[in-house]
Scaffold this motif. Structure first.
Motif, short mmCIF file in Angstrom:
data_model
loop_
_atom_site.label_atom_id
_atom_site.label_comp_id
_atom_site.label_asym_id
_atom_site.label_seq_id
_atom_site.Cartn_x
_atom_site.Cartn_y
_atom_site.Cartn_z
N UNK A 1 0.81 -1.21 0.00
CA UNK A 1 0.00 0.00 0.00
C UNK A 1 0.85 1.26 0.00
N UNK A 2 0.18 2.39 0.18
CA UNK A 2 0.85 3.69 0.12
C UNK A 2 1.43 4.04 1.49
N UNK A 3 2.72 4.40 1.56
CA UNK A 3 3.33 4.77 2.84
C UNK A 3 2.93 6.17 3.27
N UNK A 4 3.05 6.43 4.55
CA UNK A 4 2.86 7.77 5.09
C UNK A 4 4.23 8.43 5.24
N UNK A 5 4.39 9.63 4.69
CA UNK A 5 5.67 10.35 4.77
C UNK A 5 5.59 11.43 5.85
N UNK A 6 6.70 11.63 6.52
CA UNK A 6 6.83 12.76 7.45
C UNK A 6 8.26 13.26 7.39
N UNK A 7 8.48 14.55 7.64
CA UNK A 7 9.84 15.09 7.60
C UNK A 7 10.75 14.37 8.59
N UNK A 8 12.01 14.21 8.21
CA UNK A 8 12.97 13.55 9.09
C UNK A 8 14.32 14.23 8.99
N UNK A 9 15.29 13.66 9.68
CA UNK A 9 16.66 14.20 9.62
C UNK A 9 17.65 13.04 9.48
N UNK B 1 23.18 12.83 5.91
CA UNK B 1 23.66 12.86 4.53
C UNK B 1 22.59 13.22 3.51
N UNK B 2 21.35 13.50 3.93
CA UNK B 2 20.31 13.92 2.99
C UNK B 2 19.63 15.20 3.48
N UNK B 3 19.21 16.03 2.54
CA UNK B 3 18.47 17.25 2.84
C UNK B 3 17.77 17.72 1.56
N UNK B 4 16.45 17.75 1.53
CA UNK B 4 15.53 17.40 2.62
C UNK B 4 15.48 15.89 2.86
N UNK B 5 14.95 15.49 4.03
CA UNK B 5 14.87 14.08 4.42
C UNK B 5 13.44 13.72 4.78
N UNK B 6 13.09 12.46 4.52
CA UNK B 6 11.75 11.97 4.81
C UNK B 6 11.83 10.60 5.49
N UNK B 7 10.86 10.35 6.36
CA UNK B 7 10.70 9.02 6.94
C UNK B 7 9.42 8.42 6.39
N UNK B 8 9.43 7.11 6.13
CA UNK B 8 8.26 6.42 5.59
C UNK B 8 7.72 5.41 6.58
N UNK B 9 6.41 5.41 6.79
CA UNK B 9 5.77 4.53 7.77
C UNK B 9 4.72 3.65 7.11
N UNK C 1 14.00 5.39 5.64
CA UNK C 1 14.41 6.78 5.67
C UNK C 1 14.87 7.15 4.27
N UNK C 2 14.65 8.39 3.87
CA UNK C 2 14.96 8.77 2.49
C UNK C 2 15.26 10.26 2.40
N UNK C 3 15.67 10.68 1.21
CA UNK C 3 15.93 12.09 0.96
C UNK C 3 16.83 12.27 -0.23
N UNK C 4 17.21 13.53 -0.50
CA UNK C 4 18.16 13.85 -1.57
C UNK C 4 19.52 14.05 -0.93
N UNK C 5 20.55 13.44 -1.51
CA UNK C 5 21.89 13.59 -0.96
C UNK C 5 22.27 15.07 -0.88
#
Length: 520
Positions: A426-434, A437-445, A458-462
């Motif tokens: 299914x579709x994950x829920x994203x929320x800002x994270x830290x 090595x990435x900025x911006x960063x996201x966490x997936x639940x 955890x995810x983001x752009x390097x």
């Protein structure tokens, strides 16, 4: 005493088949013992008697079932509780935490500071010892100090642990139930309910056991038996042509391995290339190139598993190390101020068990700097985590990267949603994270059973600093999946430890579920 004719009639009357040689021998063994006997006692205390009749202890239960069907043996089943010392309990046999606390206080004149106890015993151990010592009335805690009130004895507790090292029936311990319950709550012993099977000869069984009846069973006739007439001395075994064949369980791949292979197939179908890397790597790849400061708490020995060995040879990375040093200290030409400390090349060369598979994807990008690039790795990582329902110190992680000329955070979120849905989650829920090595960063639940929403990736752009260190000029989207937690979501598990269960029934159930996933 029954005659042979009467015995033959009894065998026919009470049995759908004739007695086999092994069945007769078991009757004789039970007859010689002359009383009720459990299968466990039979195997342990009457091994010589079993050997006399060439009976395998492992086959006694199946033979007794055959005799029960023929009305020659009664089988009684009882549930008995067995107490066994756990590994944790074995470590406490010589001295319990509260006893060590008391001994320390005696050596220090009956008073000590709490922080001194923590320094000597460690925070967790000192907390356990103080808690039980206070509960027993041995110590008093006032302010930041601990005062010895009295000494106590845990000899009875130790007796239980020693006697239960080789397992003991609970009824044989004759110990205060409160002590047993306390040791169970502390995880020092475990209680296992075991079924005891007791065999008793019936009246007909006793008659047969005391007779001289000897019958040899054969399963087929030969020409020699027929021509010589010897077939008259044997009994032909009857066959039940409606009997089901035995269930066979051949060796199969572990269900979790199947699941990992399934993820790989999904990732390849989405256009990603699988890569691999070493488990033991220098800190250069695990931390430095990912712009994690050398004084970052995660790099301390309490969190990372540093190898006690010679450092890595990094001569071939001289140019890379020069840029990494500049970026960490001053930001180099990225517009960043860096971390503002003196970079240590010796820290970069330390070897450790990788704590993140991002170390593999960043090295891949260092060697493949031109877009487009889509790569992923699934491998084990190692951290100093406390084992619980959500954490293990050794677990699988999937890291992926996308380098494209038009890469953006929105596109990264779309790709991660595509991966999650392709895996049927299914579709994950994203929320800002830290992440360093990435900025911006996201966490997936994702929602996992009764645990609710659990962080899966955890995810983001390097960051520009990371891209500068590996000489990449385009945006790179990156993420790391906890594969163990992903499997929990897939199999609807509430405890991560079930992925590595030793229960054969659980393994078969999970294998069936895994097969359904792969077929789907």
């Amino acid at each position: 005493m029954l005659t042979d004719l009467e015995l033959s009639s009894l065998v026919s009357l009470f049995s759908a088949q004739y007695l086999s040689e092994k069945e007769i021998y078991l009757l004789k063994v039970l007859g010689e013992i002359g009383r009720e006997v459990s299968i466990e006692e039979l195997s342990q205390n009457y091994k010589d008697l079993l050997d006399k009749y060439d009976l395998d202890p492992n086959g006694v239960q199946s033979l007794s079932e055959l005799l029960r069907v023929k009305g020659l043996v009664n089988i009684h089943r009882f549930k008995k509780a067995i107490i066994r010392t756990t590994q944790k309990g074995a470590q406490n046999i010589e001295s319990f935490p509260e006893e060590r606390i008391v001994k320390y206080l005696l050596d220090k004149g009956s008073v000590a500071r709490i922080r001194d106890l923590i320094e000597v015993f460690g925070e967790d151990y000192a907390s356990i010892g103080l808690g039980f010592a206070k509960r027993r009335g041995w110590v008093d805690i006032r302010g930041d100090s601990v005062y010895l009130v009295k000494q106590g004895s845990l000899d009875t507790h130790r007796e239980v642990l020693r006697r239960a090292l080789q397992s003991v029936y609970k009824e044989e311990l004759n110990i205060d139930p409160e002590i047993i319950n306390e040791l169970k709550r502390r995880g020092l012993i475990e209680e296992i309910v075991r079924e005891e099977i007791v065999l008793e000869l019936t009246s007909i069984g006793r008659e047969l056991a005391s007779s001289e009846l000897e019958r040899r069973i054969i399963t087929r006739l030969t020409s020699d038996l027929i021509s010589t007439g010897l077939w008259r001395n044997y009994v032909l075994k009857e066959y039940n042509v409606e009997a089901e064949p035995p269930e066979l369980y051949p060796g199969i791949k572990h269900f979790y391995r199947d699941f990992i292979e399934y993820i790989k197939e999904v990732m390849v179908s989405l256009g990603f290339d699988e890569i691999s890397d070493e488990i033991v790597i220098p800190e250069l790849w695990n931390f430095d190139v990912l712009f994690q400061a050398q004084d970052h708490p995660a790099r301390e020995i309490h969190d990372s598993l540093i190898l006690d060995t010679e450092p890595a040879k990094l001569d071939i990375y001289k140019d890379l190390l020069r840029i990494v040093k500049e970026v960490h200290e001053r930001g180099y030409d990225t517009g960043s101020r860096g971390w503002g400390y003196v970079f240590d090349f010796n820290r970069s060369a330390r070897l450790l068990l990788r704590s993140q598979t991002t170390a593999a994807t960043i090295r891949y990008l260092y060697e493949h700097r031109d877009p487009p690039q889509r790569a992923f790795i699934i491998g084990k990582v190692f951290r100093r985590d406390v084992v619980d329902a959500k954490h293990l110190p050794e677990f699988y992680q999937m890291d992926g990267v996308i380098m494209e000329k038009d890469m953006s955070l929105r596109k990264l979120m779309g790709v991660l949603t595509q991966i999650s849905e392709a895996l049927g989650l299914g579709k994950p829920i994203f929320k800002p994270g830290y992440f360093p090595f990435t900025e911006p960063s996201l966490e997936g639940y994702l929602k996992i059973g009764d645990l609710g929403y659990v962080e899966i990736f955890g995810s983001g752009l390097f960051r520009p600093e990371v891209l500068r260190m590996i000489s990449v000029k385009y945006n790179v989207g990156a993420w790391g999946f906890g594969v163990d937690r992903l499997a929990m979501a897939y199999f609807k598990l509430n405890d991560i430890r079930d992925l590595y269960s030793l229960s054969i029934n659980k393994l078969r159930t999970m294998y069936s579920a895994s097969s359904e996933i792969i077929l789907r």
